[in-house]
Every structure is written in C-alpha cells, then in structure tokens.
Design a protein around this motif. Structure first.
Motif, PDB file in Angstrom:
ATOM      1  N   ASP A  72      -5.492 -44.640 -12.699  1.00  0.00           N
ATOM      2  CA  ASP A  72      -5.916 -44.227 -14.033  1.00  0.00           C
ATOM      3  C   ASP A  72      -6.595 -42.860 -14.030  1.00  0.00           C
ATOM      4  O   ASP A  72      -6.787 -42.259 -15.086  1.00  0.00           O
ATOM      5  N   TYR A  73      -6.957 -42.393 -12.844  1.00  0.00           N
ATOM      6  CA  TYR A  73      -7.643 -41.108 -12.700  1.00  0.00           C
ATOM      7  C   TYR A  73      -6.782 -40.091 -11.948  1.00  0.00           C
ATOM      8  O   TYR A  73      -7.285 -39.052 -11.500  1.00  0.00           O
ATOM      9  N   GLY A  74      -5.494 -40.409 -11.811  1.00  0.00           N
ATOM     10  CA  GLY A  74      -4.575 -39.483 -11.176  1.00  0.00           C
ATOM     11  C   GLY A  74      -4.572 -39.516  -9.666  1.00  0.00           C
ATOM     12  O   GLY A  74      -4.022 -38.618  -9.025  1.00  0.00           O
ATOM     13  N   ILE A  75      -5.182 -40.557  -9.059  1.00  0.00           N
ATOM     14  CA  ILE A  75      -5.256 -40.657  -7.603  1.00  0.00           C
ATOM     15  C   ILE A  75      -4.243 -41.699  -7.148  1.00  0.00           C
ATOM     16  O   ILE A  75      -4.449 -42.904  -7.323  1.00  0.00           O
ATOM     17  N   PRO A  76      -3.130 -41.291  -6.552  1.00  0.00           N
ATOM     18  CA  PRO A  76      -2.040 -42.222  -6.263  1.00  0.00           C
ATOM     19  C   PRO A  76      -2.185 -43.001  -4.969  1.00  0.00           C
ATOM     20  O   PRO A  76      -1.549 -44.039  -4.796  1.00  0.00           O
TER      21      PRO A  76
END
Length: 259
Positions: A122-126
């Motif tokens: 959800d925070y762009g950390i895959p």
C-alpha cells in the motif's frame, strides 16, 4: 562380492556424510548472500526516495510514455515516493499508539504474530522489507519483514505482529524472531553470543536506532511477557527457538534498550 558391497556401502555413507556437512554450509552462504543483497536493495531504495508524488497519467497517452523516460524507471525498478514513506511513518506511529491501549487484548496466541501489521504494498514497497537489523559483534545483518511466518523467517528477521513497529519511541517494544538451527539459514543462531552491553542496530526508512543488550532470558513457549510494552522504555527484543532437551522448544530472548 560381499567385500565389494561393503566397500560400496562404505563409500555411500562417506558421500552422504560429506553432503550433510557441505550442503547446509553452501545453502547457508546462499542465504546470507540473499539477506545481504536484500539489505543493500533496501539501503539503495532509502537513499533514492523521490520527493513529491507519482503522476497518474491517462493510460495510452504520450504523458504516460514520457513519465517512464523522465524518471529513468523500468518495469524492473522500484521507485519510492516521499509522500508514501511519510504516510507509512504516520501509520506506524498510529499502530504503536494503538498498542499502548490494546496490546494485551490482541496478542493472545502464536497465530496473532503472523499477519503483517501493515501491508507495505500500500506504500509502494513490493519486497515486504521494513528495514534491517544488525549486530556487529556477531556479524549479523538481516532484513526485517512484517509478520512472523516461517516464510519470512527463512529470509530474515520477522517482526511479530501486535508488537511495536521498529521506529523507536517511549513505551515501545519491537519484537523480532528468527530461525535457529534451520538447515541452510543461520540467522538467529548466534544471538546467544551477544553479551550485555553489545550494540544492536535497527535501520528503517527514517532513522538508524542503536540499542544495547540489557538482558538475556530463556522462557517456555507459552511465556510471552517479554513481548509486551514496558512503560517509558524503548525496547527491542529478539527471540529464537532452542531445544529444551525433552523433545520440545524453549524460547531464547535477547532484550535490548535504547536510551
């Protein structure tokens, strides 16, 4: 004929014995290298956080194509944006504040530890990495994953859900768990070699937090008091399984404090 069979069996036992020694060592080196590379990826992402927000061009327009070119991004690259990382920090603080009121109602069994506290996608950390923990005196450096699942512990240190997220602060206790004696993954094997006063460092996207070992304890698996918050204390707790000598497992705790 009998002699040949015995020689063949003897050779087989030697090969199997050698494999049992060599294969875990090779696997462990691979595991350490994977962890090291993951930590380096985290550091690189942290050092290259982009200010501002990611544009949302209309699909198929020229703007969509030029965005990729202007930011030097490809499908294989991850770009983190400051607004998302700031939002992650704010949500982490809210989570830790919530625990001050509700932790004992939430931390009820071992299954409670497993679902991640926050979904980092959800925070762009895959890759699920929140930061990393290191202990220079035992040459340990491991990425921190959210949720104490076996899968996460196979690749690094796993944060126990419903304990404080590792951002520091008064009345927090971030608990990390790792494998010991796991074939090919010597991760928390050596935390028993940490001595009182040794440094343990946590680096997240916002800060580098230095703790010192203040205590080491052995508890039964049903004893979890060391996982709870202590009023006014900024704690980091690391735990791992050890054999109790009776076919079961106790938990070895290393308790650290930041002043």
């Amino acid at each position: 004929m009998k002699k040949k069979i015995l020689l063949a069996l003897g050779s087989l036992f030697i090969l199997v014995g050698a494999a049992l020694i060599i294969v875990p060592q090779i696997s462990n080196q691979i595991g350490i290298q994977i962890a090291h590379n993951t930590v380096n990826d985290f550091i690189n992402l942290k050092e290259n956080i982009v200010d501002g927000t990611k544009p949302k061009p209309t699909e198929g327009t020229e703007t969509d194509a030029t965005f990729i070119e202007d930011n030097s991004a490809t499908e294989n690259e991850t770009v983190l944006y400051r607004v998302d990382i700031d939002r992650l920090y704010a949500d982490s603080k809210k989570y830790n504040e919530m625990l001050k009121l509700n932790q004992q109602n939430l931390l009820i069994d071992e299954l409670s530890y497993q679902n991640p506290s926050l979904n980092l996608l959800d925070y762009g950390i895959p890759n699920g990495v929140y930061g990393y923990v290191s202990a220079p005196s035992i040459d340990m450096e491991l990425p921190i994953y959210l949720g104490a699942t076996d899968y996460n512990m196979a690749f690094g240190a796993a944060h126990l859900t419903y304990t404080s997220l590792p951002i520091g602060g008064k009345s927090t206790n971030s608990v990390l768990s790792g494998h010991t004696g796991y074939i090919g993954r010597i991760f928390f094997d050596y935390i028993r070699n940490l001595n009182i006063g040794d440094e343990v460092i946590v680096e997240n996207y916002w800060d580098k937090l230095t703790y010192k070992v203040i205590d080491r304890e052995i508890y039964k698996n049903y004893q979890s008091s060391a996982c709870y918050l202590t009023e006014g204390k900024d704690l980091l707790t690391m735990l791992t399984c050890i054999s109790d000598g009776q076919g079961g497992f106790d938990r070895y705790y290393v308790i650290c404090e930041r002043e």
